[in-house]
Design a protein around this motif. Sequence first.
Motif, PDB file in Angstrom:
ATOM      1  N   VAL A  44       0.824  -1.234   0.000  1.00 18.31           N
ATOM      2  CA  VAL A  44       0.000   0.000   0.000  1.00 18.31           C
ATOM      3  C   VAL A  44       0.858   1.284   0.000  1.00 18.31           C
ATOM      4  CG1 VAL A  44      -2.101  -1.052   0.933  1.00 18.31           C
ATOM      5  CG2 VAL A  44      -0.539   0.030   2.511  1.00 18.31           C
ATOM      6  N   TRP A  81       7.623  -1.757 -12.886  1.00 16.67           N
ATOM      7  CA  TRP A  81       6.468  -1.595 -13.788  1.00 16.67           C
ATOM      8  C   TRP A  81       6.031  -0.124 -13.842  1.00 16.67           C
ATOM      9  CZ3 TRP A  81       3.410  -3.747 -17.420  1.00 16.67           C
ATOM     10  CH2 TRP A  81       3.517  -5.121 -17.639  1.00 16.67           C
ATOM     11  N   ARG A  82       6.076   0.502 -12.700  1.00 10.36           N
ATOM     12  CA  ARG A  82       5.652   1.913 -12.682  1.00 10.36           C
ATOM     13  C   ARG A  82       6.544   2.751 -13.599  1.00 10.36           C
ATOM     14  NH1 ARG A  82       4.274   6.995 -10.136  1.00 10.36           N
ATOM     15  NH2 ARG A  82       6.283   7.999  -9.940  1.00 10.36           N
ATOM     16  N   TYR A 145      -8.181   3.510  -2.497  1.00  4.65           N
ATOM     17  CA  TYR A 145      -7.205   2.455  -2.831  1.00  4.65           C
ATOM     18  C   TYR A 145      -7.939   1.191  -3.251  1.00  4.65           C
ATOM     19  CZ  TYR A 145      -3.577  -1.121  -2.283  1.00  4.65           C
ATOM     20  OH  TYR A 145      -2.716  -2.156  -2.525  1.00  4.65           O
ATOM     21  N   HIS A 147      -6.643  -3.007  -4.340  1.00  2.00           N
ATOM     22  CA  HIS A 147      -5.575  -3.967  -4.605  1.00  2.00           C
ATOM     23  C   HIS A 147      -5.421  -4.138  -6.122  1.00  2.00           C
ATOM     24  CE1 HIS A 147      -3.815  -8.011  -4.972  1.00  2.00           C
ATOM     25  NE2 HIS A 147      -3.330  -7.835  -3.751  1.00  2.00           N
ATOM     26  N   MET A 152      -7.732  -5.074 -11.698  1.00  2.00           N
ATOM     27  CA  MET A 152      -7.811  -5.846 -12.950  1.00  2.00           C
ATOM     28  C   MET A 152      -9.205  -6.448 -13.132  1.00  2.00           C
ATOM     29  SD  MET A 152      -4.059  -7.524 -12.453  1.00  2.00           S
ATOM     30  CE  MET A 152      -4.279  -8.963 -13.459  1.00  2.00           C
ATOM     31  N   LEU A 177      -8.513   7.370  -7.076  1.00  2.00           N
ATOM     32  CA  LEU A 177      -7.321   6.693  -6.546  1.00  2.00           C
ATOM     33  C   LEU A 177      -6.344   7.690  -5.934  1.00  2.00           C
ATOM     34  CD1 LEU A 177      -6.382   4.154  -9.393  1.00  2.00           C
ATOM     35  CD2 LEU A 177      -7.046   3.563  -7.030  1.00  2.00           C
ATOM     36  N   ASP A 181      -2.480   7.985 -11.409  1.00  2.00           N
ATOM     37  CA  ASP A 181      -1.329   8.387 -12.204  1.00  2.00           C
ATOM     38  C   ASP A 181      -1.684   8.216 -13.677  1.00  2.00           C
ATOM     39  OD1 ASP A 181       1.723   8.728 -12.491  1.00  2.00           O
ATOM     40  OD2 ASP A 181       1.305   6.921 -13.625  1.00  2.00           O
ATOM     41  N   ASN A 185      -2.499   4.378 -14.679  1.00  2.00           N
ATOM     42  CA  ASN A 185      -3.943   4.176 -14.783  1.00  2.00           C
ATOM     43  C   ASN A 185      -4.381   3.972 -16.237  1.00  2.00           C
ATOM     44  OD1 ASN A 185      -6.592   4.054 -13.510  1.00  2.00           O
ATOM     45  ND2 ASN A 185      -6.982   5.976 -14.579  1.00  2.00           N
ATOM     46  N   VAL A 192      -5.777  -4.119 -19.676  1.00  2.75           N
ATOM     47  CA  VAL A 192      -6.939  -4.997 -19.444  1.00  2.75           C
ATOM     48  C   VAL A 192      -7.786  -5.105 -20.726  1.00  2.75           C
ATOM     49  CG1 VAL A 192      -9.126  -5.233 -18.179  1.00  2.75           C
ATOM     50  CG2 VAL A 192      -7.040  -4.585 -16.943  1.00  2.75           C
TER      51      VAL A 192
HETATM   52  C1  LIG Z   1      -6.722  -0.815 -14.233  1.00  2.00           C
HETATM   53  C2  LIG Z   1      -5.507  -0.472 -13.394  1.00  2.00           C
HETATM   54  C3  LIG Z   1      -5.293   0.842 -12.993  1.00  2.00           C
HETATM   55  C4  LIG Z   1      -4.171   1.177 -12.231  1.00  2.00           C
HETATM   56  N1  LIG Z   1      -3.971   2.483 -11.880  1.00  2.00           N
HETATM   57  C5  LIG Z   1      -2.865   2.826 -11.181  1.00  2.00           C
HETATM   58  C6  LIG Z   1      -2.617   4.186 -10.832  1.00  2.00           C
HETATM   59  O1  LIG Z   1      -3.359   5.098 -11.197  1.00  2.00           O
HETATM   60  N2  LIG Z   1      -1.497   4.450 -10.093  1.00  2.00           N
HETATM   61  C7  LIG Z   1      -0.634   3.482  -9.701  1.00  2.00           C
HETATM   62  O2  LIG Z   1       0.361   3.797  -9.019  1.00  2.00           O
HETATM   63  N3  LIG Z   1      -0.837   2.205 -10.043  1.00  2.00           N
HETATM   64  C8  LIG Z   1      -1.911   1.843 -10.771  1.00  2.00           C
HETATM   65  N4  LIG Z   1      -2.110   0.529 -11.099  1.00  2.00           N
HETATM   66  C9  LIG Z   1      -1.058  -0.453 -10.778  1.00  2.00           C
HETATM   67  C10 LIG Z   1      -1.215  -1.196  -9.449  1.00  2.00           C
HETATM   68  O3  LIG Z   1      -2.499  -1.728  -9.326  1.00  2.00           O
HETATM   69  C11 LIG Z   1      -0.903  -0.324  -8.230  1.00  2.00           C
HETATM   70  O4  LIG Z   1       0.325   0.340  -8.397  1.00  2.00           O
HETATM   71  C12 LIG Z   1      -0.806  -1.173  -6.955  1.00  2.00           C
HETATM   72  O5  LIG Z   1      -1.987  -1.906  -6.768  1.00  2.00           O
HETATM   73  C13 LIG Z   1      -0.559  -0.284  -5.767  1.00  2.00           C
HETATM   74  O6  LIG Z   1      -0.659  -1.002  -4.580  1.00  2.00           O
HETATM   75  P1  LIG Z   1       0.586  -1.306  -3.651  1.00  2.00           P
HETATM   76  O7  LIG Z   1       1.352  -0.065  -3.376  1.00  2.00           O
HETATM   77  O8  LIG Z   1       0.068  -2.054  -2.476  1.00  2.00           O
HETATM   78  O9  LIG Z   1       1.448  -2.242  -4.595  1.00  2.00           O
HETATM   79  P2  LIG Z   1       2.651  -3.238  -4.301  1.00  2.00           P
HETATM   80  O10 LIG Z   1       2.271  -4.549  -4.877  1.00  2.00           O
HETATM   81  O11 LIG Z   1       3.090  -3.210  -2.907  1.00  2.00           O
HETATM   82  O12 LIG Z   1       3.799  -2.685  -5.271  1.00  2.00           O
HETATM   83  C14 LIG Z   1       4.785  -1.721  -4.847  1.00  2.00           C
HETATM   84  C15 LIG Z   1       4.777  -0.547  -5.814  1.00  2.00           C
HETATM   85  O13 LIG Z   1       5.099  -0.966  -7.142  1.00  2.00           O
HETATM   86  C16 LIG Z   1       4.350  -0.207  -8.104  1.00  2.00           C
HETATM   87  N5  LIG Z   1       3.470  -1.143  -8.831  1.00  2.00           N
HETATM   88  C17 LIG Z   1       3.052  -2.358  -8.422  1.00  2.00           C
HETATM   89  N6  LIG Z   1       2.327  -2.968  -9.380  1.00  2.00           N
HETATM   90  C18 LIG Z   1       2.276  -2.103 -10.422  1.00  2.00           C
HETATM   91  C19 LIG Z   1       1.684  -2.139 -11.722  1.00  2.00           C
HETATM   92  N7  LIG Z   1       0.997  -3.209 -12.158  1.00  2.00           N
HETATM   93  N8  LIG Z   1       1.802  -1.058 -12.523  1.00  2.00           N
HETATM   94  C20 LIG Z   1       2.508   0.023 -12.122  1.00  2.00           C
HETATM   95  N9  LIG Z   1       3.108   0.112 -10.911  1.00  2.00           N
HETATM   96  C21 LIG Z   1       3.004  -0.930 -10.073  1.00  2.00           C
HETATM   97  C22 LIG Z   1       3.508   0.803  -7.294  1.00  2.00           C
HETATM   98  O14 LIG Z   1       4.204   2.018  -7.229  1.00  2.00           O
HETATM   99  C23 LIG Z   1       3.422   0.130  -5.935  1.00  2.00           C
HETATM  100  O15 LIG Z   1       3.225   1.050  -4.884  1.00  2.00           O
HETATM  101  C24 LIG Z   1      -3.242   0.167 -11.861  1.00  2.00           C
HETATM  102  C25 LIG Z   1      -3.468  -1.155 -12.264  1.00  2.00           C
HETATM  103  C26 LIG Z   1      -4.591  -1.473 -13.012  1.00  2.00           C
HETATM  104  C27 LIG Z   1      -4.819  -2.909 -13.418  1.00  2.00           C
END
Ligand SMILES: Cc1cc2nc3c(=O)[nH]c(=O)nc-3n(C[C@H](O)[C@H](O)[C@H](O)COP(=O)(O)OP(=O)(O)OC[C@H]3O[C@@H](n4cnc5c(N)ncnc54)[C@H](O)[C@@H]3O)c2cc1C
Length: 405
Positions: A44, A81-82, A145, A147, A152, A177, A181, A185, A192
Motif C-alpha cells: 500500500v 512496472w511503474r 485504494y 488492490h 484488474m 485513486l 497516475d 492508470n 486490461v
Molecule cells: C486498471 C488499473 C489501474 C491502475 N492504476 C494505477 C494508478 O493510477 N497508479 C498506480 O500507481 N498504479 C496503478 N495501477 C497499478 C497497481 O495496481 C498499483 O500500483 C498497486 O496496486 C498499488 O498497490 P501497492 O502499493 O500495495 O502495490 P505493491 O504490490 O506493494 O507494489 C509496490 C509498488 O510498485 C508499483 N506497482 C506495483 N504494481 C504495479 C503495476 N501493475 N503497474 C505500475 N506500478 C506498479 C507501485 O508504485 C506500488 O506502490 C493500476 C493497475 C490497473 C490494473
Amino acid sequence: MTDFTPTRAAGDALMAEFIPRMGRRYANGRNTDHGPGAQKAVSVLSPYIRRRLVLEQDAVAAALAAHGPEDAEKFVQEVIWRGYFKGWLERRPQVWASYRSGLNADLAALDRDRRMRRDVDRAMTGQTGLECFDAWATELVDTGYLHNHARMWFASIWIFTLGLPWRLGADFFYRHLLDGDAASNTLGWRWVAGLHTRGKPYPADAQNIATFTAGRFTPRRSDLAEVTQGLEATEPDGLPSVQPLRSLNAPLPGQPTALLITDEDCRVEDFNLAALDIRSVATLIASHLRSPLPLSDLVSDFEAGALADAILRVGAEPMQLQAGDPAALAKWATAAGATQIATPYITQGPLRDWLDEAAPSLALAGITLCEWRRDWDAAIWPHATAGFFKVKQNIPRILEQVLRA
Ligand SMILES: Cc1cc2nc3c(=O)[nH]c(=O)nc-3n(C[C@H](O)[C@H](O)[C@H](O)COP(=O)(O)OP(=O)(O)OC[C@H]3O[C@@H](n4cnc5c(N)ncnc54)[C@H](O)[C@@H]3O)c2cc1C
C-alpha cells in the motif's frame, strides 16, 4: 482502514514496516486481495511512491538489502512496472492525448444516451447487483485504494461484462485513486482492454476471484462475460510510433529562480537547491486537472497535505498556487524577479498539458521552465519502447546504474 497520512515520514514508516515482507512473502502472497484495511501481502505504498514521498530506488534498495536479488525479484519488478509505464507514455504522448479527447467524447455521448448514463451511474455507485464489483466500487470511493488484482477484475468486468466505455472507467479510477497516475492508470486500463499488449485482453474469472479474495466473493461463472477478444478493433491503426524522449532545460546555477513543487515529486530537497538563487517557492495544486468531473475529496486532501509537507521540508514560507489560468505561472515568477522556474520533471499527463498551455506566457515573460530528471527515470525510460519484457531483461543494468549512483 489504512491510515494514509500524506507526509514523507508516514511513507518512510510504512515502507520500514513492510521491508520484512518484500521478499518471498510478497512473491507468494501478493495476488491475494484481503480487502479494505486488511492488505498484508502488498505494501500500500503507492500513494507515497506516486508523489515520490517514497522513492522507487529506496524501496528497491531496501528489498534487495533485506532479501537478496532472488527473493526480492518480484517486488523489484513490480516497482519497475511503474517506471516502465511512465517511460512508455513519455515515448508515446499521442496515447495520452487520444485518451483525453476520447474521454471528452465519451462524456458528451453520456448526455445523449440516458440508458448508458444510468448503467455508468450504477457501476460507479456500486449498484450493479454483482456483489464483488459493487464492493470494489464502494471501496475505491471510500478509501482511495484498490488492490492490483481488484483493479484488474474491476476493469475487466466494467469493459466486458457491463459493456461500458473503458475511458469512463479509467476516469472513475483516476478521480478516486490516491495513487492516480496518468501512465499507470491509462495503461493499466488499456492493458486490461487488450490495447496495450494488443489482442491479449484480461478476462475476469469467477474461480480466480474466489481464490484470490480468500473466498470473500464467489461470483458464478455465468455472472461474468466470456472474453473472446479485446478492444483492439477500435484502434485499427495500432500503436503510434515511439518518440524520442523530450529534451529538457536543466536549472542554471546562480540565476534568479522560482522553485515550483507539484505532487509529481514532493522531494525537492533531493536536488541541489543550494546552487540556486531561489527568490520564491510555491506549491501548485493541480489534481483537479485529472478529469473534467469533480475529484474525490480524499485525493485533494492528500495532495494538499503532501504539498504542505514538502514545503515544510525545504523550510520555505508556504505559498500556494492553483492550476487555473496558465498565465498565473509567469505572473508569479515575474513578481519574484525570477528568470527561471525550477521543478522536478513533469511527465505526460494533465499537469504537463497545463504547463504546455502556460508555455506562451512564460516565453513572453522571458522565463525558462527548467526540470530535473531523476536518475531512476533516466535509467528505465530508454528501454520503455515496447513490452515490459524489454525492461525486465535490462533490470540488472538499470539497478547497477541507479543504485551505485
Ligand atoms: C486498471 C488499473 C489501474 C491502475 N492504476 C494505477 C494508478 O493510477 N497508479 C498506480 O500507481 N498504479 C496503478 N495501477 C497499478 C497497481 O495496481 C498499483 O500500483 C498497486 O496496486 C498499488 O498497490 P501497492 O502499493 O500495495 O502495490 P505493491 O504490490 O506493494 O507494489 C509496490 C509498488 O510498485 C508499483 N506497482 C506495483 N504494481 C504495479 C503495476 N501493475 N503497474 C505500475 N506500478 C506498479 C507501485 O508504485 C506500488 O506502490 C493500476 C493497475 C490497473 C490494473
